[in-house]
Write a protein that holds these residues in place. Structure first.
Motif, PDB file in Angstrom:
ATOM      1  N   LEU A   1       0.886  -1.201   0.236  1.00 30.10           N
ATOM      2  CA  LEU A   1      -0.172   0.170  -0.040  1.00 30.10           C
ATOM      3  C   LEU A   1       0.772   1.280  -0.006  1.00 30.10           C
ATOM      4  N   THR A   2       1.874   1.132   1.015  1.00 37.99           N
ATOM      5  CA  THR A   2       2.756   2.423   0.729  1.00 37.99           C
ATOM      6  C   THR A   2       3.447   2.589  -0.817  1.00 37.99           C
ATOM      7  N   MET A   3       3.764   1.718  -1.330  1.00 37.67           N
ATOM      8  CA  MET A   3       4.182   1.814  -2.597  1.00 37.67           C
ATOM      9  C   MET A   3       3.363   2.275  -3.641  1.00 37.67           C
ATOM     10  N   LEU A   4       2.107   1.895  -3.609  1.00 38.30           N
ATOM     11  CA  LEU A   4       0.930   2.388  -4.353  1.00 38.30           C
ATOM     12  C   LEU A   4       0.922   3.786  -4.322  1.00 38.30           C
ATOM     13  N   VAL A   5       0.590   4.084  -2.933  1.00 39.82           N
ATOM     14  CA  VAL A   5       0.420   5.714  -2.592  1.00 39.82           C
ATOM     15  C   VAL A   5       1.670   6.365  -3.045  1.00 39.82           C
ATOM     16  N   GLU A   6       2.787   6.068  -2.958  1.00 41.84           N
ATOM     17  CA  GLU A   6       4.010   6.731  -3.329  1.00 41.84           C
ATOM     18  C   GLU A   6       3.847   6.909  -4.987  1.00 41.84           C
ATOM     19  N   ARG A   7       3.651   5.859  -5.580  1.00 43.43           N
ATOM     20  CA  ARG A   7       3.530   6.150  -7.104  1.00 43.43           C
ATOM     21  C   ARG A   7       2.192   6.749  -7.402  1.00 43.43           C
TER      22      ARG A   7
END
Length: 93
Positions: free
Chosen positions: A18-24
């Motif tokens: 989820l963190t990776m998706l939000v950063e993207r």
């Protein structure tokens, strides 16, 4: 049935994803050459060369990393590149 350790491991992996998706998905006004390279799947050196050779519109800004400013690329320019590609090579007169 999952035990607590397995459940904890799964939750950690979900949080990381989820963190990776939000950063993207986060839209920023300006991106560093490193961030731009990651978004475009290019090497940072390539993006810096594009900036240096005016193949994309970029600005030099104080980076907090000493006396040398760093290139930054606007969100609008990133979108323009994704639609149209690199700017033509500038000939020097």
């Amino acid at each position: 049935m999952l035990n607590l350790e397995e459940l904890d491991g799964r939750l950690e992996r979900i949080e990381a994803a989820l963190t990776m998706l939000v950063e993207r998905q986060t839209v920023r006004d300006w991106y560093t050459t490193e961030e731009t390279a990651k978004l475009l799947g290019k090497a940072e050196f390539t993006v810096r060369e594009w900036c240096r050779n005016a193949r994309i519109k970029a600005e030099k800004r104080a980076s907090g990393r000493g006396a040398f400013p760093a290139w930054v690329i606007s969100h609008a320019e990133l979108l323009r590149y994704q639609r149209e590609g690199l700017l033509p090579i500038q000939t020097r007169s």
